[in-house]
Scaffold this motif. Structure first.
Motif, short mmCIF file in Angstrom:
data_model
loop_
_atom_site.label_atom_id
_atom_site.label_comp_id
_atom_site.label_asym_id
_atom_site.label_seq_id
_atom_site.Cartn_x
_atom_site.Cartn_y
_atom_site.Cartn_z
N PRO A 70 32.65 63.05 43.35
CA PRO A 70 32.11 64.27 42.72
C PRO A 70 32.77 64.84 41.55
O PRO A 70 34.16 65.18 41.70
CB PRO A 70 32.15 65.04 44.16
N GLN A 71 31.99 65.12 40.75
CA GLN A 71 32.75 65.79 39.59
C GLN A 71 32.43 67.22 39.40
O GLN A 71 33.47 67.87 39.14
CB GLN A 71 31.93 65.19 38.26
N GLN A 72 31.39 67.77 39.96
CA GLN A 72 31.20 69.09 40.00
C GLN A 72 31.69 69.79 41.25
O GLN A 72 31.91 69.20 42.16
CB GLN A 72 29.65 69.23 39.71
N THR A 73 31.88 71.21 41.01
CA THR A 73 32.32 71.98 42.48
C THR A 73 31.57 73.06 42.50
O THR A 73 30.97 73.55 41.36
CB THR A 73 33.80 72.45 42.20
N PRO A 74 31.06 73.44 43.74
CA PRO A 74 31.86 72.99 44.91
C PRO A 74 30.76 71.77 45.42
O PRO A 74 29.70 71.69 45.22
CB PRO A 74 31.57 74.23 45.70
N PRO A 75 31.41 70.94 46.25
CA PRO A 75 30.69 70.05 46.98
C PRO A 75 29.58 70.65 47.54
O PRO A 75 29.81 71.66 48.43
CB PRO A 75 31.72 69.25 47.89
N THR A 76 28.42 70.02 47.73
CA THR A 76 27.22 70.68 48.36
C THR A 76 27.21 69.93 49.68
O THR A 76 27.73 68.98 50.06
CB THR A 76 26.16 70.55 47.64
N GLY A 77 26.57 70.80 50.80
CA GLY A 77 26.66 70.46 52.05
C GLY A 77 25.61 69.42 52.38
O GLY A 77 25.33 68.28 51.49
N ASP A 78 25.13 69.42 53.55
CA ASP A 78 24.33 68.16 54.06
C ASP A 78 23.11 67.97 52.98
O ASP A 78 22.62 66.83 53.06
CB ASP A 78 23.67 68.49 55.63
N GLY A 79 22.76 68.79 52.33
CA GLY A 79 21.46 68.54 51.48
C GLY A 79 22.02 67.96 50.23
O GLY A 79 21.33 67.81 49.24
N VAL B 22 36.18 59.18 48.73
CA VAL B 22 36.12 60.33 47.84
C VAL B 22 37.08 60.55 46.92
O VAL B 22 38.26 60.91 47.35
CB VAL B 22 35.62 61.42 48.81
N ILE B 23 36.74 60.14 45.57
CA ILE B 23 37.78 60.34 44.51
C ILE B 23 37.24 61.47 43.44
O ILE B 23 36.45 61.21 42.66
CB ILE B 23 38.12 59.10 43.79
N PRO B 24 37.74 62.58 43.64
CA PRO B 24 37.33 63.74 42.76
C PRO B 24 37.84 63.49 41.36
O PRO B 24 39.18 62.91 41.45
CB PRO B 24 38.24 64.98 43.42
N VAL B 25 36.95 63.79 40.63
CA VAL B 25 37.45 63.68 38.91
C VAL B 25 38.53 64.47 38.74
O VAL B 25 38.73 65.77 39.16
CB VAL B 25 36.32 63.95 38.10
N TYR B 26 39.33 63.98 38.07
CA TYR B 26 40.86 64.77 37.68
C TYR B 26 40.71 65.55 36.77
O TYR B 26 41.07 66.96 36.84
CB TYR B 26 42.11 63.76 37.51
N ARG B 27 40.15 65.08 35.63
CA ARG B 27 39.86 65.72 34.34
C ARG B 27 38.91 65.31 33.62
O ARG B 27 38.51 64.06 33.68
CB ARG B 27 41.05 65.73 33.68
N HIS B 28 37.72 66.31 33.10
CA HIS B 28 36.50 66.05 32.55
C HIS B 28 37.02 65.09 31.28
O HIS B 28 38.00 65.50 30.56
CB HIS B 28 35.85 67.11 32.20
N ARG C 155 39.70 71.79 43.83
CA ARG C 155 38.55 70.66 44.02
C ARG C 155 38.90 69.88 45.08
O ARG C 155 37.88 69.28 45.91
CB ARG C 155 38.16 70.06 42.66
N TYR C 156 40.30 69.04 45.04
CA TYR C 156 40.70 68.27 45.86
C TYR C 156 40.72 68.82 47.29
O TYR C 156 40.13 68.33 48.17
CB TYR C 156 42.11 67.91 45.31
N LYS C 157 40.91 70.07 47.55
CA LYS C 157 40.86 70.95 48.68
C LYS C 157 39.42 70.99 49.10
O LYS C 157 39.30 70.72 50.40
CB LYS C 157 41.74 72.26 48.77
N MET C 158 38.64 71.49 48.48
CA MET C 158 37.22 71.43 48.62
C MET C 158 36.53 70.33 49.32
O MET C 158 35.78 70.17 50.01
CB MET C 158 36.44 72.28 47.49
N VAL D 40 36.14 58.55 56.41
CA VAL D 40 36.39 59.19 54.95
C VAL D 40 37.68 59.22 54.49
O VAL D 40 38.33 60.08 55.45
CB VAL D 40 35.36 60.29 54.89
N ILE D 41 38.01 58.97 53.47
CA ILE D 41 39.60 59.34 52.90
C ILE D 41 39.24 60.13 51.54
O ILE D 41 38.48 59.53 50.62
CB ILE D 41 40.35 58.24 52.74
N VAL D 42 39.79 61.35 51.40
CA VAL D 42 39.71 61.85 50.03
C VAL D 42 40.96 61.60 49.51
O VAL D 42 42.09 61.50 49.88
CB VAL D 42 39.67 63.37 50.30
N SER D 43 40.88 60.90 48.12
CA SER D 43 41.90 60.30 47.42
C SER D 43 42.11 60.87 46.00
O SER D 43 41.15 61.52 45.52
CB SER D 43 41.58 58.87 47.16
#
Length: 199
Positions: free
Chosen positions: A7-16, A36-42, A57-60, A71-74
């Motif tokens: 996921p690049q954008q924030t916030p992550p969206t819910g079930d939808g 799930v690997i959040p983008v570090y930097r655009h 963003r990582y915490k979100m 699931v692992i957030v990396s």
């Protein structure tokens, strides 16, 4: 076997949105782990200021996905960027880009026994398989063609045909994942919303 979603954008969206996609991936027996690997930097400096700080963003992502089975957030992309820029000045770091191919190379080097797949939307799938990404061919080679294309339930017939055509012509092994819960929600819609009832 692993699949990773970035996921690049924030916030992550819910079930939808994002959460619904990750939940659907976690229900597939084919994958042992969803990373799930959040983008570090655009990659584009003009858009870097649009992103929240990486730690936020990582915490979100941890809050959104952390309780989902498998699931692992990396922070693998941050790790890769820091390795690449270890001896650089801040000015030099400004020009450094970390791409999907480099990320996959690092993951495969660290985990040679793992098979990685990549989860992406239909538009992104078209861009990647049309070789519009930097090192698109390398990404497909490193994944050995393993892609998961997510879509809303009742996928447009053109999307299904496109996936079948790419699989036949390019030796890609893409599978379609229709997600019942997907709506038209987006991160930009959430960021712009001022209504607490909707949020």
């Amino acid at each position: 076997k692993f699949v990773y979603s970035v996921p690049q954008q924030t916030p992550p969206t819910g079930d939808g949105g994002h959460t619904g996609i990750v939940k659907a991936l976690s229900r597939l027996e084919y994958f042992h782990e969803i990373r799930v690997i959040p983008v570090y930097r655009h990659n584009f400096s003009s858009k870097r200021n649009e992103l929240e700080a990486f730690n936020h963003r990582y915490k979100m992502c941890q809050l959104s996905f952390g309780s989902i089975s498998k699931v692992i957030v990396s922070d693998a992309e941050r790790t890769l960027f820091e390795r690449k820029t270890e001896s650089m000045s801040d000015v030099q770091k400004e020009n450094v880009r970390v791409g999907t191919a480099e990320l996959l190379e690092m993951l495969r080097e660290e985990e040679p026994e793992s098979e990685f797949s990549f989860c992406l939307g239909a538009d992104t799938f078209v861009d990647l398989t049309s070789l519009k990404w930097k090192r698109s061919a390398d990404v497909l080679r490193l994944l050995e063609g393993r892609l998961v294309v997510f879509s809303r339930k009742g996928t447009n017939i053109n999307t299904k045909e496109q996936i079948e055509l790419v699989n036949q012509r390019q030796g890609v092994d893409a599978l379609l994942l229709e997600v019942d819960t997907l709506t038209d929600v987006s991160s930009s819609m959430i960021r712009a919303c001022k209504d607490d009832k909707i949020l």
